[in-house]
Design a protein around this motif. Structure first.
Motif, PDB file in Angstrom:
ATOM      1  N   ILE A 251       0.958  -1.232  -0.046  1.00  0.00           N
ATOM      2  CA  ILE A 251      -0.064  -0.081   0.223  1.00  0.00           C
ATOM      3  C   ILE A 251       1.060   1.000   0.062  1.00  0.00           C
ATOM      4  O   ILE A 251       1.839   1.190   0.965  1.00  0.00           O
ATOM      5  N   PRO A 252       0.545   2.023  -0.664  1.00  0.00           N
ATOM      6  CA  PRO A 252       1.570   3.520  -0.883  1.00  0.00           C
ATOM      7  C   PRO A 252       1.294   4.349   0.417  1.00  0.00           C
ATOM      8  O   PRO A 252       0.253   4.161   0.937  1.00  0.00           O
ATOM      9  N   SER A 253       2.499   4.766   0.893  1.00  0.00           N
ATOM     10  CA  SER A 253       2.449   5.510   2.010  1.00  0.00           C
ATOM     11  C   SER A 253       1.425   6.703   2.043  1.00  0.00           C
ATOM     12  O   SER A 253       0.968   7.039   3.089  1.00  0.00           O
ATOM     13  N   GLY A 254       1.079   6.976   1.044  1.00  0.00           N
ATOM     14  CA  GLY A 254       0.138   8.476   0.687  1.00  0.00           C
ATOM     15  C   GLY A 254      -1.289   7.931   1.443  1.00  0.00           C
ATOM     16  O   GLY A 254      -2.150   8.817   1.770  1.00  0.00           O
ATOM     17  N   GLN A 255      -1.421   6.461   1.405  1.00  0.00           N
ATOM     18  CA  GLN A 255      -3.020   6.094   2.097  1.00  0.00           C
ATOM     19  C   GLN A 255      -3.022   6.410   3.144  1.00  0.00           C
ATOM     20  O   GLN A 255      -4.000   6.815   3.908  1.00  0.00           O
ATOM     21  N   ASP A 256      -1.977   5.955   4.028  1.00  0.00           N
ATOM     22  CA  ASP A 256      -1.860   6.220   5.497  1.00  0.00           C
ATOM     23  C   ASP A 256      -1.805   7.750   5.966  1.00  0.00           C
ATOM     24  O   ASP A 256      -2.735   8.301   6.636  1.00  0.00           O
ATOM     25  N   GLU A 257      -1.195   8.505   5.092  1.00  0.00           N
ATOM     26  CA  GLU A 257      -0.993   9.838   5.351  1.00  0.00           C
ATOM     27  C   GLU A 257      -2.374  10.806   4.970  1.00  0.00           C
ATOM     28  O   GLU A 257      -2.722  11.325   5.818  1.00  0.00           O
ATOM     29  N   ALA A 258      -3.080  10.168   4.169  1.00  0.00           N
ATOM     30  CA  ALA A 258      -4.530  10.753   3.650  1.00  0.00           C
ATOM     31  C   ALA A 258      -5.441  10.469   5.162  1.00  0.00           C
ATOM     32  O   ALA A 258      -6.097  11.361   5.346  1.00  0.00           O
ATOM     33  N   GLY A 259      -5.300   9.278   5.563  1.00  0.00           N
ATOM     34  CA  GLY A 259      -6.094   9.177   6.686  1.00  0.00           C
ATOM     35  C   GLY A 259      -5.743   9.877   7.826  1.00  0.00           C
ATOM     36  O   GLY A 259      -6.529  10.344   8.544  1.00  0.00           O
ATOM     37  N   LEU A 260      -4.188   9.992   8.068  1.00  0.00           N
ATOM     38  CA  LEU A 260      -3.733  10.709   9.009  1.00  0.00           C
ATOM     39  C   LEU A 260      -4.525  12.233   9.006  1.00  0.00           C
ATOM     40  O   LEU A 260      -4.942  12.906  10.178  1.00  0.00           O
ATOM     41  N   THR A 261      -4.204  12.953   7.841  1.00  0.00           N
ATOM     42  CA  THR A 261      -4.713  14.133   7.765  1.00  0.00           C
ATOM     43  C   THR A 261      -6.303  14.474   7.855  1.00  0.00           C
ATOM     44  O   THR A 261      -6.633  15.691   7.886  1.00  0.00           O
TER      45      THR A 261
ATOM     46  N   LYS B  50      10.245  21.820  -0.001  1.00  0.00           N
ATOM     47  CA  LYS B  50       8.871  22.544   0.062  1.00  0.00           C
ATOM     48  C   LYS B  50       7.855  21.438   0.617  1.00  0.00           C
ATOM     49  O   LYS B  50       7.218  21.948   1.721  1.00  0.00           O
ATOM     50  N   SER B  51       7.942  20.252   0.101  1.00  0.00           N
ATOM     51  CA  SER B  51       6.860  19.500   0.717  1.00  0.00           C
ATOM     52  C   SER B  51       7.400  19.201   2.194  1.00  0.00           C
ATOM     53  O   SER B  51       6.430  19.007   3.134  1.00  0.00           O
ATOM     54  N   THR B  52       8.546  18.946   2.573  1.00  0.00           N
ATOM     55  CA  THR B  52       8.914  18.760   4.051  1.00  0.00           C
ATOM     56  C   THR B  52       8.115  19.937   4.797  1.00  0.00           C
ATOM     57  O   THR B  52       7.780  19.497   5.962  1.00  0.00           O
ATOM     58  N   LEU B  53       8.276  21.157   4.224  1.00  0.00           N
ATOM     59  CA  LEU B  53       7.825  22.256   5.045  1.00  0.00           C
ATOM     60  C   LEU B  53       6.414  22.155   5.408  1.00  0.00           C
ATOM     61  O   LEU B  53       5.866  22.041   6.703  1.00  0.00           O
ATOM     62  N   ILE B  54       5.762  21.896   4.223  1.00  0.00           N
ATOM     63  CA  ILE B  54       4.247  21.688   4.590  1.00  0.00           C
ATOM     64  C   ILE B  54       3.615  20.546   5.355  1.00  0.00           C
ATOM     65  O   ILE B  54       2.805  20.522   6.058  1.00  0.00           O
ATOM     66  N   ARG B  55       4.691  19.446   5.032  1.00  0.00           N
ATOM     67  CA  ARG B  55       4.101  18.202   5.863  1.00  0.00           C
ATOM     68  C   ARG B  55       4.377  18.308   7.235  1.00  0.00           C
ATOM     69  O   ARG B  55       3.735  17.608   8.174  1.00  0.00           O
ATOM     70  N   CYS B  56       5.363  19.292   7.635  1.00  0.00           N
ATOM     71  CA  CYS B  56       5.646  19.489   9.305  1.00  0.00           C
ATOM     72  C   CYS B  56       4.435  20.278   9.661  1.00  0.00           C
ATOM     73  O   CYS B  56       3.980  20.127  10.848  1.00  0.00           O
ATOM     74  N   ILE B  57       3.739  21.043   8.873  1.00  0.00           N
ATOM     75  CA  ILE B  57       2.492  21.818   9.535  1.00  0.00           C
ATOM     76  C   ILE B  57       1.431  21.040   9.947  1.00  0.00           C
ATOM     77  O   ILE B  57       0.541  21.161  10.908  1.00  0.00           O
ATOM     78  N   CYS B  58       1.181  19.769   9.321  1.00  0.00           N
ATOM     79  CA  CYS B  58       0.169  19.009   9.497  1.00  0.00           C
ATOM     80  C   CYS B  58       0.675  17.494  10.374  1.00  0.00           C
ATOM     81  O   CYS B  58      -0.056  16.387  10.367  1.00  0.00           O
ATOM     82  N   LYS B  59       2.025  17.823  10.794  1.00  0.00           N
ATOM     83  CA  LYS B  59       2.639  16.674  11.664  1.00  0.00           C
ATOM     84  C   LYS B  59       2.684  15.295  10.768  1.00  0.00           C
ATOM     85  O   LYS B  59       2.873  14.265  11.551  1.00  0.00           O
ATOM     86  N   LEU B  60       2.951  15.464   9.508  1.00  0.00           N
ATOM     87  CA  LEU B  60       3.183  14.268   8.727  1.00  0.00           C
ATOM     88  C   LEU B  60       4.693  13.955   9.049  1.00  0.00           C
ATOM     89  O   LEU B  60       5.164  12.727   8.697  1.00  0.00           O
ATOM     90  N   GLU B  61       5.512  15.167   9.285  1.00  0.00           N
ATOM     91  CA  GLU B  61       6.889  14.772   9.548  1.00  0.00           C
ATOM     92  C   GLU B  61       7.050  15.732  10.938  1.00  0.00           C
ATOM     93  O   GLU B  61       6.600  16.558  11.272  1.00  0.00           O
ATOM     94  N   ASN B  81      -3.136  17.366  21.342  1.00  0.00           N
ATOM     95  CA  ASN B  81      -2.975  18.458  20.248  1.00  0.00           C
ATOM     96  C   ASN B  81      -2.562  17.949  19.027  1.00  0.00           C
ATOM     97  O   ASN B  81      -3.163  18.648  18.037  1.00  0.00           O
ATOM     98  N   ILE B  82      -2.155  17.096  18.604  1.00  0.00           N
ATOM     99  CA  ILE B  82      -1.780  16.450  17.279  1.00  0.00           C
ATOM    100  C   ILE B  82      -3.209  16.073  16.750  1.00  0.00           C
ATOM    101  O   ILE B  82      -3.529  16.493  15.508  1.00  0.00           O
ATOM    102  N   ASP B  83      -4.041  15.208  17.392  1.00  0.00           N
ATOM    103  CA  ASP B  83      -5.091  14.985  16.728  1.00  0.00           C
ATOM    104  C   ASP B  83      -6.173  16.117  16.531  1.00  0.00           C
ATOM    105  O   ASP B  83      -6.639  16.285  15.476  1.00  0.00           O
ATOM    106  N   GLU B  84      -5.955  17.065  17.307  1.00  0.00           N
ATOM    107  CA  GLU B  84      -6.837  18.326  17.118  1.00  0.00           C
ATOM    108  C   GLU B  84      -6.261  19.013  15.875  1.00  0.00           C
ATOM    109  O   GLU B  84      -7.242  19.773  15.161  1.00  0.00           O
ATOM    110  N   ILE B  85      -5.088  19.238  15.764  1.00  0.00           N
ATOM    111  CA  ILE B  85      -4.682  20.018  14.534  1.00  0.00           C
ATOM    112  C   ILE B  85      -4.791  19.271  13.153  1.00  0.00           C
ATOM    113  O   ILE B  85      -5.495  19.994  12.394  1.00  0.00           O
ATOM    114  N   ARG B  86      -4.755  18.062  13.322  1.00  0.00           N
ATOM    115  CA  ARG B  86      -5.081  17.289  12.008  1.00  0.00           C
ATOM    116  C   ARG B  86      -6.518  17.426  11.868  1.00  0.00           C
ATOM    117  O   ARG B  86      -6.772  17.477  10.465  1.00  0.00           O
TER     118      ARG B  86
END
Ligand SMILES: Nc1ncnc2c1ncn2[C@@H]1O[C@H](COP(=O)(O)OP(=O)(O)O)[C@@H](O)[C@H]1O
Ligand SMILES: [Mg+2]
Lengths: 359, 252
Positions: A251-261, B50-61, B81-86
């Motif tokens: 499964i591409p990692s983007g799937q879980d990330e979409a779920g996370l966001t 760029k991607s890393t920057l915005i991914r930090c904003i939603c805590k994907l990184e 906090n993280i759950d609320e932000i996401r």
């Protein structure tokens, strides 16, 4: 011609297709004819043996020698042993009904309508309770028959169903554990899985049957049959866990990330996003594991259970029937074939169904 | 727009943010503030972070140094906090990341029912409302694999909008699309911008940046090299690296 004719792709005529695929060159023609002759020969021989020159009734057994075909008399005379093993003769109806109940439960749980945790667990609880009540007895005036005397088809199906139903949830837990972000957890689960996968099934069943009674306290031991089933289920789960893990990894990692966001929690992402896709990805190997397991149930003979293959050996093991082992094995092979072939057809159906809409 | 003095809490505040992938320094002393309702476009060469920057904003990184605050809440290891932000920050990905085993409608209702605890009926009504907004309601029963790239990306935007986010992040939303589909996605994004959504977009669509951005940020090698209004940024860049980059992307 109307416009509509142009909208259809050009069709190759049927005969031309056959010509192209079977007789396109002299060598190809030769091979096609040789193969056809070979198969016709085999099929004619088999039909003659099994149906035309065969003897069907138990009391006609003396005619078998001259007939030259299959002597199905042995099945007519001994089928009860094959189907019921050592189960008491007058109680065979209980084993028959129990078998039917278990098969119905398995078939029902293959129907998408039952696919919710609540429905599936109700179904299996009912299925197992009814099966147990019928086989074991002790209630409603049914005499008690302990698991040592269960046998034949009912035992095979029971072991298969129990191993699957304990093994499947366990395999999911193991696969998820092995993918844990916490290195300690991932290592521990990895070690567990690899340990059991590296042991022969025989060793595991033998340990469960013979050695665990020395280790476990009495109240935890249960019957030998249940210990064997638990050992078998752990073995099954470790293999199935690796199949599921392969599906998860695809499964591409983007799937879980979409779920996370979207704010989904871990269990929500696992049950709604990851597992459905993992099952779809590794369906062929998951079904394969069920097929292997069904066939491997015969190994429980080794710890003293008369499943269908062992019962079959008993069927031709006495008196005049000893010469008719081929007939018995063909008969048992047919039973295995019916189950395993249905399983793989069901797998193919699932694959088609799950592929709907995503290429 | 830049008069943040009397506006609410800023949507995003990044102070001296540093991030490493192993020993690769991917974000260097990032300072960035995004006001409520502001639209920021981030551009820069590939691999600039760029991607890393915005991914930090939603805590994907995770970042290793500095502080990131989103809607006034600091992103640290506090799970609540993280759950609320996401829940309040939506993200649209380059590869869409729609769930292939669910229909378009199910993609949109999933988080509404599981996270927002809406009934199925309510969730479907909300989802249809946003699918209409991205002009794709007639596809609601289809699976993502049956749609074109542009349609998939619009569904992905609708899916994010269903959660009613305060901030929407876009990571090159049109880069994976065939040229003829880019405008249908950009049109949706322009409409969102006009409604006042707070947006941070990584994109090289300069027409879009000129039209909606309050500010354009140029990144190179993990640093914010230049930030300016789109007008000044495109017509009168001050930094050499910006000039080089702009000449490269405007060549054709
Ligand atoms: N998960 C990761 N592990 C290691 N390096 C990464 C990872 N993600 C990105 N990088 C590296 O970080 C740098 C910046 O990546 P990214 O933020 O995706 O750049 P951009 O989006 O500007 O193209 C790149 O050199 C990339 O190779
Ligand atoms: Mg990128």
């Amino acid at each position: 011609m109307t416009d509509a004719t142009y909208k259809l792709p050009p069709q190759t005529p049927f005969l031309r297709k056959i010509q192209n695929s079977l007789f396109s060159s002299p060598l190809n023609t030769l091979l096609s004819i040789a193969t056809a002759v070979f198969f016709i020969f085999i099929i004619v021989k088999f039909v003659d043996w099994a149906f035309l020159s065969s003897i069907w009734h138990a009391e006609d057994e003396p005619l078998c020698k001259e007939a030259g075909g299959a002597c199905w008399s042995v099945i007519d005379a001994r089928h009860r042993i094959i189907f019921f093993g050592l189960f008491p003769y007058e109680e065979h109806w209980r084993s028959t009904v129990a078998c039917a109940v278990m098969i119905t439960t398995i078939v029902a749980s293959c129907i998408p309508w039952f696919w919710s945790a609540a429905k599936l667990s109700t179904l299996w609880l009912l299925g197992f309770c009814t099966f147990y009540l019928l086989m074991h007895g002790g209630l409603f005036g049914l005499s008690v028959i302990t698991p040592e005397r269960w046998g034949g088809l009912a035992l095979t199906i029971f072991i298969f169903a129990a191993v699957s139903i304990i093994g499947m949830p366990l395999s999911i837990v193991l696969a998820l554990g092995r993918r844990s972000k916490l290195p300690v957890i991932a290592r521990l689960f990895g070690l567990f899985i690899d340990f059991f996968r590296s042991l022969p099934l025989l060793t595991i069943l033998f340990t469960a049957a013979v050695i665990t009674p020395f280790v476990l306290p009495g109240w935890l031991q249960g019957d030998k049959l249940y210990r064997v089933i638990v050992g078998f289920a752990i073995f099954f789960a470790c293999y199935q866990a690796e199949n599921i893990r392969a599906g998860l990894q695809a499964i591409p990692s983007g799937q879980d990330e979409a779920g996370l966001t979207l704010g989904l929690k871990y269990m929500q992402r696992v049950t709604r996003i990851q597992l459905p896709q993992a099952f779809r990805n590794s369906l062929p190997s998951i079904v394969n594991q069920f097929v292997i397991t069904f066939k491997e149930t015969s190994i429980v003979t080794i710890v003293g259970f008369f499943e269908i293959l062992a019962s079959g050996s008993a069927a031709f093991g006495t008196g005049k029937w000893t010469v008719y082992y081929i007939e018995v094995y063909v008969f048992i092979a047919t039973i295995y074939f019916i189950f395993v072939f249905s399983l793989s057809r069901y797998g193919a159906y699932l694959e088609r169904k799950l592929r709907v809409g995503h290429g | 727009m830049v008069d943040q003095v009397n506006s609410d809490i800023p949507a995003v505040t990044m102070e001296q943010v540093n991030k490493w992938f192993d020993d690769f320094h991917v974000l260097k002393d990032i300072n960035l503030q995004v006001a409520d309702g502001e639209k920021v476009v981030v551009c820069g060469p590939s691999g600039s972070g760029k991607s890393t920057l915005i991914r930090c904003i939603c805590k994907l990184e995770d970042h290793q140094r500095g502080t990131i605050k989103v809607l006034g809440t600091e992103l640290n290891d506090n799970v609540a906090n993280i759950d609320e932000i996401r829940r309040e920050v939506g993200m649209v990905f380059q590869q869409f990341n729609l769930f292939p085993h669910m229909t378009v409608l199910e993609n949109c209702t999933l988080a509404l029912t599981l996270v927002r605890k809406k009934s199925r009926k309510e969730a479907e009504a909300i989802a249809m409302q946003f699918l209409e907004k991205v002009r794709i309601p007639e596809q609601s029963a289809k699976y993502p694999g049956e749609l074109s790239g542009g349609q998939q990306q619009r569904v992905a935007i609708a899916r994010s909008l269903c959660m009613n986010p305060e901030i929407l992040l876009f990571d090159e939303p049109t880069s994976a699309l065939d040229p003829e589909m880019i405008s249908e996605v950009l049109d949706v994004m322009v409409a969102l911008a006009e409604e006042g959504m707070t947006m941070v977009c990584v994109t090289h669509e300069m027409g879009f940046a000129r039209r909606v951005a309050d500010r354009v940020i140029f990144m190179d090698q993990g640093e914010i090299v230049e930030q300016n209004s789109p007008h000044k940024f495109f017509d009168n860049p001050s930094n050499e690296r910006t000039k080089l980059f702009l000449s490269q992307i405007l060549q054709h």
